[in-house]
Design an enzyme around this catalytic site. Structure first.
Site, short mmCIF file in Angstrom:
data_model
loop_
_atom_site.label_atom_id
_atom_site.label_comp_id
_atom_site.label_asym_id
_atom_site.label_seq_id
_atom_site.Cartn_x
_atom_site.Cartn_y
_atom_site.Cartn_z
N CYS A 1 -23.78 109.93 92.14
CA CYS A 1 -22.69 110.53 91.36
C CYS A 1 -22.25 109.64 90.21
O CYS A 1 -22.57 108.46 90.15
CB CYS A 1 -21.48 110.76 92.26
SG CYS A 1 -21.75 111.79 93.70
N CYS B 1 -16.59 111.36 89.60
CA CYS B 1 -16.80 112.50 90.51
C CYS B 1 -15.66 112.62 91.50
O CYS B 1 -15.20 111.63 92.08
CB CYS B 1 -18.13 112.34 91.26
SG CYS B 1 -18.57 113.80 92.23
N CYS C 1 -25.89 114.78 92.11
CA CYS C 1 -24.74 115.54 92.60
C CYS C 1 -24.59 116.81 91.77
O CYS C 1 -24.61 116.76 90.54
CB CYS C 1 -23.48 114.68 92.49
SG CYS C 1 -21.94 115.55 92.86
N CYS D 1 -20.91 116.71 89.68
CA CYS D 1 -20.65 115.91 88.47
C CYS D 1 -21.87 115.77 87.57
O CYS D 1 -21.76 115.23 86.47
CB CYS D 1 -20.11 114.54 88.85
SG CYS D 1 -21.33 113.46 89.67
#
Length: 198
Positions: free
Chosen positions: A38, A42, A69, A72
């Site tokens: 991430c 995030c 992810c 994000c």
């Protein structure tokens, strides 16, 4: 001690915990238990520190076997998490304008606190979420005034206003005229439009 772009582990961890968008583009973090990586900003649940590894680039994280992810999108260089939140907030208000919307509930759907959302929205758009929602509702009311024969009161509530006086005040602020006058000036252009008065 290993650093990422000159930053030590404690600085990286503090940025992660605070979801600090100022660090986006400087490092990424991967979570061993989920297999994803991430951005610092995030808003996913904060992982346990022992389950985290830090990387300088998305390529390094993917080389280590981690997936991006979906929230994000750390693989997109042009991705702006703030813009995503603003667009989600606008979408909620555009779709649910007729309901009684509360900022806390909108913020929950966008995944942030109401205070953060209010500040972010105003900084990004120059107006508050309340003002934006009011403009959406007035725009919908204008469409109904021109294209239907429903009463002004029915249109006010259908557009999401909680009172007739609130509707009249908001309508005047946005258009500079009253709903009835707006209708009479424009419905003459659509003589064949039909609708049921409620």
């Amino acid at each position: 001690m290993k650093t990422i772009n000159g930053m030590f582990a404690d600085e990286l961890w503090n940025a992660l915990v605070s979801c600090n968008p100022d660090y986006d583009g400087t490092f990424l973090y991967a979570i061993h238990t989920t297999g994803i990586f991430c951005r610092p900003s995030c808003r996913s649940k904060t992982p346990n520190s022992e389950n985290v590894s830090f990387y300088a680039t998305a390529w390094e994280a993917m080389e280590a076997g981690y997936r991006t992810c979906k929230r994000c999108r750390p693989d997109l260089n042009s991705y702006d998490p703030c813009e995503k939140i603003i667009n989600e907030t606008k979408g909620i208000m555009e779709q649910e304008y007729s309901h009684r919307l509360v900022l806390t509930e909108i913020a929950q759907k966008a995944g942030v606190s109401k205070f953060h959302l209010h500040r972010l929205f105003q900084n990004s758009t120059g107006e508050t979420p309340h003002k934006y929602l009011e403009r959406v509702r007035v725009r919908k009311a204008k469409e109904l005034l021109v294209n239907t024969k429903r009463s002004v009161a029915a249109i006010a509530f259908q557009a999401g206003f909680q009172s007739i006086s609130g509707f009249y005040n908001a309508f005047r602020r946005e258009t500079g005229t009253a709903p009835n006058r707006y209708r009479s000036e424009r419905q003459s252009d659509y003589p064949d439009k039909k609708g049921d008065r409620i």
